[in-house]
Design a protein around this motif. Sequence first.
Motif, mmCIF file in Angstrom:
data_model
loop_
_atom_site.group_PDB
_atom_site.id
_atom_site.type_symbol
_atom_site.label_atom_id
_atom_site.label_comp_id
_atom_site.label_asym_id
_atom_site.label_seq_id
_atom_site.Cartn_x
_atom_site.Cartn_y
_atom_site.Cartn_z
ATOM 1 N N GLN A 132 3.202 7.606 0.779
ATOM 2 C CA GLN A 132 4.146 7.161 -0.253
ATOM 3 C C GLN A 132 4.510 8.304 -1.204
ATOM 4 O OE1 GLN A 132 2.578 4.485 -3.299
ATOM 5 N NE2 GLN A 132 4.390 3.193 -3.079
ATOM 6 N N TYR A 141 -1.970 5.272 2.901
ATOM 7 C CA TYR A 141 -0.665 4.732 2.494
ATOM 8 C C TYR A 141 -0.141 5.447 1.249
ATOM 9 C CZ TYR A 141 2.758 1.385 0.706
ATOM 10 O OH TYR A 141 3.902 0.804 0.220
ATOM 11 N N ARG A 142 -1.005 5.645 0.257
ATOM 12 C CA ARG A 142 -0.569 6.290 -0.983
ATOM 13 C C ARG A 142 -0.148 7.744 -0.737
ATOM 14 N NH1 ARG A 142 0.799 2.087 -3.939
ATOM 15 N NH2 ARG A 142 -0.963 0.905 -4.802
ATOM 16 N N ASP A 191 -7.527 3.071 4.286
ATOM 17 C CA ASP A 191 -6.188 2.546 4.589
ATOM 18 C C ASP A 191 -5.268 2.685 3.379
ATOM 19 O OD1 ASP A 191 -4.818 -0.642 5.614
ATOM 20 O OD2 ASP A 191 -4.341 1.370 6.309
ATOM 21 N N GLY A 220 -1.379 -0.956 2.725
ATOM 22 C CA GLY A 220 -2.051 -0.124 3.708
ATOM 23 C C GLY A 220 -1.064 0.372 4.739
ATOM 24 N N LEU A 221 -1.579 0.974 5.801
ATOM 25 C CA LEU A 221 -0.704 1.534 6.830
ATOM 26 C C LEU A 221 0.116 0.467 7.537
ATOM 27 C CD1 LEU A 221 -3.016 4.273 8.384
ATOM 28 C CD2 LEU A 221 -1.153 4.552 6.750
ATOM 29 N N ASP A 264 1.855 -1.527 6.077
ATOM 30 C CA ASP A 264 3.081 -1.664 5.280
ATOM 31 C C ASP A 264 3.953 -0.420 5.338
ATOM 32 O OD1 ASP A 264 2.356 -4.283 4.024
ATOM 33 O OD2 ASP A 264 0.695 -3.082 3.244
ATOM 34 N N ILE A 265 3.637 0.519 6.239
ATOM 35 C CA ILE A 265 4.397 1.767 6.307
ATOM 36 C C ILE A 265 5.856 1.492 6.662
ATOM 37 C CG2 ILE A 265 4.703 3.851 7.698
ATOM 38 C CD1 ILE A 265 2.650 4.196 5.584
#
Length: 388
Positions: free
Chosen positions: A297, A293-294, A289, A255-256, A258-259
Motif C-alpha cells: 500500500q 499489505y501495508r 499478512d 491483508g494480501l 485485499d490486494i
Amino acid sequence: MKALAWAGSAGYLLVVGLLVGGAPRASGTAHGVGALLAVSLLVGVLRRTPLSALAMALFGSTAVVAGTPSSVPQSLAASYQGQFLSYLAVDLVLGFIVANCARRASTVAVAVSFVVQLVVIGLYAHGDSLTVNGVIALLAMAASCVAGLLIRERREHAVALRSQEVAEAVTAERLRIARELHDMVAHSIGIIAIQAGVGNRVIQTQPAEARAALSAIEATSRETLSGLRRTLVSLRQADRGEASLRESSLAPAPGLADIERLVAATMDAGVRVDLRRSGDQRPLPADIDLSAYRIVQEALTNVVRHAGTGRCRVAIDYGNEELSVEVIDDGRGATGNGSAHGFGIVGMRERVGLLGGRLSAGPRPGGGFRVAARLPLPAPVTVAAEVR
C-alpha cells in the motif's frame, strides 16, 4: 580533488608573490584587494583541511602587508589602511572554520589569527592608523566568528529537528502497529473463545466436533503467540500513555487477500498495476499478512504521488520459508537516500524490522524505483494426529 586543491594553493602563493614582488608601484589598497580575491583559490584546500587554508591565508596576508613598499605616491596611513584589507580573506576562512570545525580547533584558530593580526597591525600601522586598523580588524574578526556560529547553530538545529521528526515518525509507526496487533489479538481471542464454547458443549455428545474445536484453538493461539513474541520487545518501548489517548477503528485488518481492491483503487488514481502472484498461496499469520499489505500500500502510494508514471508492477511470492513482496516502477525514482518519499520508507523498515525481515528500497539503475521486502514465515503449525 586533492590535486585540484593543491593546485589552487600553489596558485594562491604565486599570486601573493606577484603582489609582493611583481607590482611595486601598485597602491596598498590594490595589494589588499588582490590578496582578498586570491583567497578564492584556496577553496579546495579549505574544504579538505581548513586549518591549512587558514595558515596559508595568514601567511599570504602578512606577506602582502609586510612586503608592500611604502614609497608609493600616497600617504603612509592610507597605504597601510588598504594593505590590511588582505586580512579580510583570513576572516572569511576563519568564519568557515568556526561554522564547520570542532570547537577546540575553532578556538585555537581564532586565537592565532587574532594574535597575528594584532602583532602585524602594531608593527606596520602608526598613529591614528594604528587605532583605526586595530578596531576594524577586531570588528571584522568578530563579525566573521558570529556569522560562523550562527551557521553552525542553524545547521545543528536543523539536524536536531530532523532527528526529532524521524523519532516521532518511528514512534507513531510503532503505535500504529500496536493498534493493529490489538485488532489481531482481539480477533484471535474471539475465535478461541467461540471454539472453546463449542468444544465445551459437544465434548460429551460429539467428540469429533470437540477435537476440531480444540485443534482450531491450538492453531490460532500458536499463531497469535508467535506474532506477539516477534513484536513485544520493540513495542513495549512505545509511549503507552500516548497510545491510550489515540483511538482507532476496530475494523478487521486488511491483508494480501485485499490486494485486488488496493490495485483497483490505484488504477482509479491513474496508475496501471500489473499484479503477479507465485508460490503456494495460503493463509498467513495475521501480523505478516497485514505488514505485507501495508508495504504494498505504501509503495503504491509513493508511485502515485512521486513516480510520475502510469504503470508499475507488484510481485508477491509465497515461498516455503519467507514471503517476498516487490513493487517496481519506471518513473522518476528518488534523490539522495529516498527522502523524497517522506517517512514512508521509515515506516516500511520499522514494520519489516519488527518481523525480522529485510527491506531494500531505492532507485533502479535503469530508472524508476524498487521496493522489495522479505518477511520470514514461521514453521507451519502441526496438530497432533487423532488417537483412535
